[in-house]
Design a protein around this motif. Structure first.
Motif, short mmCIF file in Angstrom:
data_model
loop_
_atom_site.label_atom_id
_atom_site.label_comp_id
_atom_site.label_asym_id
_atom_site.label_seq_id
_atom_site.Cartn_x
_atom_site.Cartn_y
_atom_site.Cartn_z
N ALA A 93 1.14 -0.93 0.22
CA ALA A 93 0.14 0.12 -0.24
C ALA A 93 1.28 1.14 0.34
CB ALA A 93 -1.23 0.22 1.37
N ASP A 94 0.67 2.35 -0.68
CA ASP A 94 1.28 3.41 -0.95
C ASP A 94 0.70 4.05 0.43
OD1 ASP A 94 1.94 3.23 -3.83
OD2 ASP A 94 0.28 3.05 -3.94
N ILE A 95 -0.23 3.81 0.76
CA ILE A 95 -0.85 5.32 1.69
C ILE A 95 -1.84 4.40 2.39
CG2 ILE A 95 -2.71 7.31 1.99
CD1 ILE A 95 -2.07 7.25 -0.87
N SER A 96 -1.56 4.63 4.30
CA SER A 96 -2.74 3.64 4.58
C SER A 96 -2.91 4.73 6.02
CB SER A 96 -1.98 2.77 5.86
OG SER A 96 -1.01 3.51 6.32
N VAL A 97 -4.45 4.85 6.16
CA VAL A 97 -4.98 5.94 6.90
C VAL A 97 -4.87 5.09 9.31
CG1 VAL A 97 -7.13 5.91 5.64
CG2 VAL A 97 -7.33 4.28 7.90
#
Length: 357
Positions: A93-97
């Motif tokens: 994943a490039d981004i995570s919350v």
């Protein structure tokens, strides 16, 4: 023949394009949320063809499959990462919350070890009481993230409607924007993303009431089904029948509307209740609770009524329809979001894709 989920890829592409255009006019990017259909690559491709700016999913399994299928677009993990799974999060994943500094520290450590950089969106709870930190802790948490090596604070996000049913508003989204300004002023760098929720925020987009500064939405239900459950509406400018579930009639008989004998519990432990309305014509379909969430399907023919279901059988009252229903015919249903999630994931439901023209 198995129950069949008929998927119109062209309507999904159209819906994506319509949502993206309305959002683009107000400087808002659209992430296509893929969790509602188990990230089937054909549907993902239709979203991307419609102009989705990126992808988002809550399941690492789906994200890994997307990468293995060759999708290289930015992907955001929508569920707070599991501490035990940070290696996969950084890798795929490039981004995570995020809302837990412990998890972000682990992401940072993993990113450094693997010589990668991972971006995080700090989730803020503005009232729905699902994930996110409270507003009074935002600045300090942002400071902690800024000191980590290996992760970068991409922006702020919030979620609404999924637990507490709280609707997006100019006030709660305005609070998110204001918190972003405070971080920028205190820490001296620009936040790239202020993510203002999902399909439930589209009503504000339509009415041009999204506060300036919100620049991303995460849209699943609206694109897929043309509905907005939180606001209890069909979105008039989107297709609502991109997904149609059908199942075969395996019995057709007229029977009393009340069972005969002492009533105990059904196969799922519930005590059923019945109203005596006389003899009714009933169709049994090869579709049950093992196949789909029954409360999440609605007959296309409004004169049909679902009476109930067991593991393998759906009982439908067909007395009032004008159709000449016979054994072997198929009955069609539209789906709510919960119905779509279950039917998409079920291995007992066949999938048929109508190709994008």
């Amino acid at each position: 023949m198995s129950p069949l989920l008929d998927i119109n890829l062209d309507k999904i592409r159209y819906n994506t394009a319509q949502v993206r255009e309305k959002c683009r006019q107000q400087g808002i990017a659209v992430l296509g949320v893929t969790k509602g259909f188990s990230a089937m690559p054909q549907i993902v491709s239709a979203m991307l063809a419609g102009g989705a700016d990126g992808l988002a999913d809550s399941r690492m399994e789906n994200i890994i499959e997307l990468r293995n299928s060759g999708f290289t677009q930015p992907i955001t993990l929508l569920r707070i990462p599991e501490l035990s799974d940070v290696e996969n999060v950084v890798r795929y994943a490039d981004i995570s919350v995020n809302s837990e500094i412990t998890v972000m520290e682990a992401l940072a450590e993993t990113a450094q070890k693997t010589e990668k950089s991972h971006q995080v969106i700090l989730m803020v709870d503005v009232g729905d009481l699902r994930e996110g930190i409270l507003k009074e802790h935002v600045l300090e948490t942002a400071k902690q993230i800024s000191r980590l090596k290996g992760v970068r604070l991409l922006g702020l996000g919030t979620n609404m409607g999924c637990f507490g049913g709280v609707l997006p508003s100019t006030d709660n989204l305005g609070l998110l924007v204001e918190l972003g300004f405070r971080i920028e002023n205190q820490l001296g760098f620009k936040l790239e993303v202020i993510s203002g929720g999902g399909t439930s925020t589209l009503l504000l987009v339509e009415n041009r009431k999204v506060p300036a500064g919100i620049n991303q939405l995460r849209i699943g239900e609206g694109i897929l089904l043309g509905t907005d459950t939180t606001n209890q509406r069909k979105i008039s400018w989107l297709w609502d029948d991109a997904f149609v579930l059908s199942a075969e009639v395996i019995e057709l008989k007229s029977k009393p509307s009340v069972p005969m004998g002492d009533i105990g519990r059904d196969a799922f432990g519930n005590v059923p209740e019945f109203v005596d309305i006389g003899i009714r014509k009933r169709a049994i379909l090869a579709l049950g609770k093992q196949d789909v969430y029954i409360e999440g399907i609605v007959p296309v023919d409004g004169n049909l009524k679902i009476l109930g279901a067991s593991s393998d059988h759906l009982i439908v009252d067909v007395t009032d329809t004008e159709q000449d229903i016979k054994v072997g015919d198929n009955i069609s249903f539209q789906l709510t979001y919960s119905g779509l999630v279950s039917a998409s994931h079920s291995r007992y439901v066949a999938k048929k894709f109508r190709e994008v023209q």
